[in-house]
Design a protein around this motif. Structure first.
Motif, short mmCIF file in Angstrom:
data_model
loop_
_atom_site.label_atom_id
_atom_site.label_comp_id
_atom_site.label_asym_id
_atom_site.label_seq_id
_atom_site.Cartn_x
_atom_site.Cartn_y
_atom_site.Cartn_z
N ARG A 118 0.83 -1.20 0.00
CA ARG A 118 0.00 0.00 0.00
C ARG A 118 0.87 1.26 0.00
NH1 ARG A 118 -2.40 3.58 3.01
NH2 ARG A 118 -1.79 2.97 5.09
N LYS A 119 1.94 1.26 0.77
CA LYS A 119 2.85 2.40 0.81
C LYS A 119 3.50 2.63 -0.56
CE LYS A 119 4.10 2.10 5.69
NZ LYS A 119 5.17 1.76 6.63
N LYS A 120 3.88 1.53 -1.24
CA LYS A 120 4.48 1.66 -2.57
C LYS A 120 3.48 2.25 -3.56
CE LYS A 120 7.87 -2.06 -2.32
NZ LYS A 120 8.23 -3.39 -2.79
N GLU A 121 2.23 1.77 -3.48
CA GLU A 121 1.20 2.29 -4.39
C GLU A 121 0.98 3.78 -4.17
OE1 GLU A 121 -2.20 -0.16 -3.71
OE2 GLU A 121 -1.30 -1.90 -4.69
N ILE A 122 0.94 4.20 -2.93
CA ILE A 122 0.76 5.62 -2.62
C ILE A 122 1.94 6.43 -3.14
CG2 ILE A 122 0.67 7.30 -0.73
CD1 ILE A 122 -1.04 5.23 0.81
N ALA A 123 3.16 5.90 -2.94
CA ALA A 123 4.36 6.62 -3.38
C ALA A 123 4.44 6.72 -4.90
CB ALA A 123 5.60 5.92 -2.83
N ASN A 124 3.88 5.75 -5.61
CA ASN A 124 3.96 5.74 -7.07
C ASN A 124 2.87 6.57 -7.75
OD1 ASN A 124 6.20 4.10 -7.07
ND2 ASN A 124 5.03 2.21 -7.22
N ARG A 125 1.90 6.99 -7.01
CA ARG A 125 0.84 7.82 -7.60
C ARG A 125 1.40 9.18 -7.98
NH1 ARG A 125 -3.91 6.83 -3.23
NH2 ARG A 125 -4.21 4.63 -3.66
N THR A 126 0.94 9.67 -9.12
CA THR A 126 1.35 11.02 -9.50
C THR A 126 0.30 11.98 -8.98
OG1 THR A 126 0.26 10.77 -11.62
CG2 THR A 126 2.62 10.29 -11.54
N ALA A 127 0.76 13.02 -8.38
CA ALA A 127 -0.15 13.97 -7.79
C ALA A 127 -0.36 15.15 -8.76
CB ALA A 127 0.41 14.49 -6.48
N THR A 128 -1.57 15.56 -8.87
CA THR A 128 -1.91 16.73 -9.68
C THR A 128 -2.35 17.82 -8.73
OG1 THR A 128 -2.68 15.25 -11.40
CG2 THR A 128 -3.36 17.56 -11.55
N PHE A 129 -1.73 18.96 -8.89
CA PHE A 129 -2.08 20.08 -8.03
C PHE A 129 -2.74 21.17 -8.87
CE2 PHE A 129 1.48 18.01 -5.97
CZ PHE A 129 0.99 17.88 -4.69
N PHE A 130 -3.81 21.72 -8.39
CA PHE A 130 -4.49 22.82 -9.05
C PHE A 130 -4.32 24.06 -8.21
CE2 PHE A 130 -6.69 18.97 -10.32
CZ PHE A 130 -6.71 19.09 -11.70
N THR A 131 -4.02 25.13 -8.89
CA THR A 131 -3.91 26.38 -8.15
C THR A 131 -4.99 27.32 -8.65
OG1 THR A 131 -2.34 27.26 -9.75
CG2 THR A 131 -1.42 26.13 -7.81
N HIS A 132 -5.37 28.16 -7.82
CA HIS A 132 -6.41 29.13 -8.17
C HIS A 132 -5.77 30.52 -8.21
CE1 HIS A 132 -10.25 31.02 -8.40
NE2 HIS A 132 -9.98 31.76 -7.35
#
Length: 134
Positions: A118-132
């Motif tokens: 589970r930790k590996k899966e979380i670490a491998n996710r790409t995060a998308t950040f939206f700014t306003h």
């Protein structure tokens, strides 16, 4: 050549790969083995419990367990003999752990492996950040 104290009597002796006690204690252990072996070889004694063997032969349980663990006394022929589980002390006939302790360790390992995955899966996710922006 290594000089060590005998774990049984404290006497200094030259340790070798065949003996872990001094000559005197080794001979006493051999005599104890002979006593236990003669007792257990009799057909009527093969179903004896550890307590019966200790009481009848006068050999300490600790020494009989040593015979079992190092293979000198084969418990396959003696249905009521065993030795303690390394974790909980329950009497077992094979391995180092009882089924209950082995199952608990396997379960703990599975939980740990699941958490690591589970930790590996979380670490491998790409995060998308939206700014306003205003």
């Amino acid at each position: 050549m290594e000089l060590v104290n005998c774990p049984d009597c404290g006497e200094i002796f030259v340790k070798n790969k065949f003996r872990d006690t001094c000559e005197k204690c080794w001979k006493a252990e051999q005599n104890a083995y002979d006593t236990v072996s003669k007792f257990m070889k009799k057909r009527e004694n093969r179903a004896a419990t550890m307590l019966q063997v200790v009481e009848t032969t006068g050999v300490a349980e600790k020494i009989i367990l040593k015979f079992i663990k190092n293979g000198k006394l084969q418990i396959t022929q003696f249905p009521n003999l065993g030795y303690p589980c390394d974790k909980c002390g329950a009497i077992i006939r094979t391995g180092r752990l009882c089924e209950s302790c082995a199952g608990a360790i396997k379960s703990d390992l599975q939980v740990h492996e699941h958490e690591e995955q589970r930790k590996k899966e979380i670490a491998n996710r790409t995060a998308t950040f939206f700014t306003h922006r205003d």
